[in-house]
Motif scaffolding. Sequence first.
Motif, short mmCIF file in Angstrom:
data_model
loop_
_atom_site.label_atom_id
_atom_site.label_comp_id
_atom_site.label_asym_id
_atom_site.label_seq_id
_atom_site.Cartn_x
_atom_site.Cartn_y
_atom_site.Cartn_z
N LEU A 123 1.07 -1.40 -0.65
CA LEU A 123 -0.04 0.34 -0.26
C LEU A 123 0.79 1.29 0.02
CD1 LEU A 123 -3.13 0.36 0.08
CD2 LEU A 123 -2.78 1.16 2.97
N GLY A 124 0.34 1.87 -1.00
CA GLY A 124 1.51 2.87 -1.18
C GLY A 124 3.01 3.71 -1.26
N ARG A 125 3.11 2.20 -1.78
CA ARG A 125 5.10 2.27 -2.15
C ARG A 125 4.68 1.49 -3.45
NH1 ARG A 125 8.78 0.61 3.01
NH2 ARG A 125 7.67 -1.37 3.63
N ALA A 126 6.16 1.82 -3.89
CA ALA A 126 6.03 1.41 -5.81
C ALA A 126 7.11 0.68 -5.03
CB ALA A 126 6.97 2.67 -6.08
N VAL A 127 6.36 -0.74 -5.48
CA VAL A 127 7.42 -1.77 -5.30
C VAL A 127 7.48 -2.55 -7.23
CG1 VAL A 127 4.96 -3.11 -5.63
CG2 VAL A 127 6.65 -4.25 -3.90
N GLY A 128 8.24 -3.98 -6.86
CA GLY A 128 8.76 -4.59 -7.78
C GLY A 128 8.96 -5.51 -8.09
N VAL A 129 9.25 -7.38 -8.15
CA VAL A 129 9.26 -8.67 -7.97
C VAL A 129 10.12 -8.79 -9.76
CG1 VAL A 129 6.97 -9.32 -8.46
CG2 VAL A 129 8.71 -10.78 -6.84
N ASP A 130 10.85 -9.83 -9.25
CA ASP A 130 11.63 -10.33 -10.40
C ASP A 130 11.81 -11.85 -10.33
OD1 ASP A 130 11.96 -10.63 -12.88
OD2 ASP A 130 13.76 -10.81 -13.05
N LEU A 131 11.53 -12.40 -11.24
CA LEU A 131 11.61 -14.59 -10.51
C LEU A 131 12.23 -15.32 -11.93
CD1 LEU A 131 10.60 -17.11 -9.81
CD2 LEU A 131 8.50 -16.81 -10.84
N GLU A 132 13.47 -15.37 -11.77
CA GLU A 132 13.73 -16.10 -12.91
C GLU A 132 14.10 -17.94 -12.20
OE1 GLU A 132 14.77 -15.09 -15.57
OE2 GLU A 132 13.89 -12.57 -15.53
N LEU A 133 14.18 -18.31 -13.92
CA LEU A 133 14.61 -19.64 -13.51
C LEU A 133 16.24 -19.74 -14.01
CD1 LEU A 133 14.20 -23.03 -13.17
CD2 LEU A 133 14.19 -22.63 -15.98
N VAL A 134 17.18 -20.57 -13.12
CA VAL A 134 18.59 -20.28 -12.91
C VAL A 134 19.19 -21.49 -14.36
CG1 VAL A 134 20.42 -20.99 -12.13
CG2 VAL A 134 18.77 -20.28 -10.33
#
Length: 250
Positions: A123-134
């Motif tokens: 809530l109210g904060r910029a957020v980013g997520v990333d996911l990668e297969l090794v």
Amino acid sequence: MPPPQHPWPEAPERPAATADEVHVWRVSLDQDGAALGELSALLAEDELQRAGRFHFRKDHDRFVAARGALRDILGRYTGLAPRLLRFVYEERGKPALSPETCDRPLRFNLAHSHGLALCAVTLGRAVGVDLELVQEEFAGMEIAERFFAPREVAALRALAPGERATAFFDCWTRKEAYIKARGEGLSHPLHSFAVSLAPGEPAALLCTDDDPAEAASWSLLALSPGGPYRAALAVEGAPPSTRCWNWNAL
């Protein structure tokens, strides 16, 4: 040292977003036909058209699962039927809920790789997520030298060869999470900022070329999605509490 092991219990039916927490949902994208049918029924026409442009059925089905799960997750926070949610898109394509859909500053980000997705909500904060297969064949020094900052390349080169693939993807996911949080995508040069990557070193934004004070404005966290995956979370401001949940098909 691997990132801290987060438990992934079943998610609550009506979670409450707050500014001091980030909720991360883990989603399996390989759903059976019945579940895919229900998820497809949640999608808007433009999403169905995007799904239809995939050449391979597996890619089509995983897109439907990811977008359907995203709608279900956001519906739990807003109390609205997932089918009724409407999205708007920032200049670089990052989605947000339309003001007509949600009058609170609910922020979210979605990442997917092969058969898994992560959705981050706060809530109210910029957020980013990333996911990668090794994938060791992708984690070569020539790719690092092309995309990473010089200090990251030096740190990667200093590692034992057996440690480099994991460190490479730790670096990659942290960088991607940061630029996704900023809403810039690959328009932000990956070599213009540096993150930590050495085994045992906490996830951190170390420096940025354009603004020396920028690094102190963001928090990076390593996630443990399980299996041969690496993942990272970037959040504007001070480090939040992180709660990780499994999303289950409808």
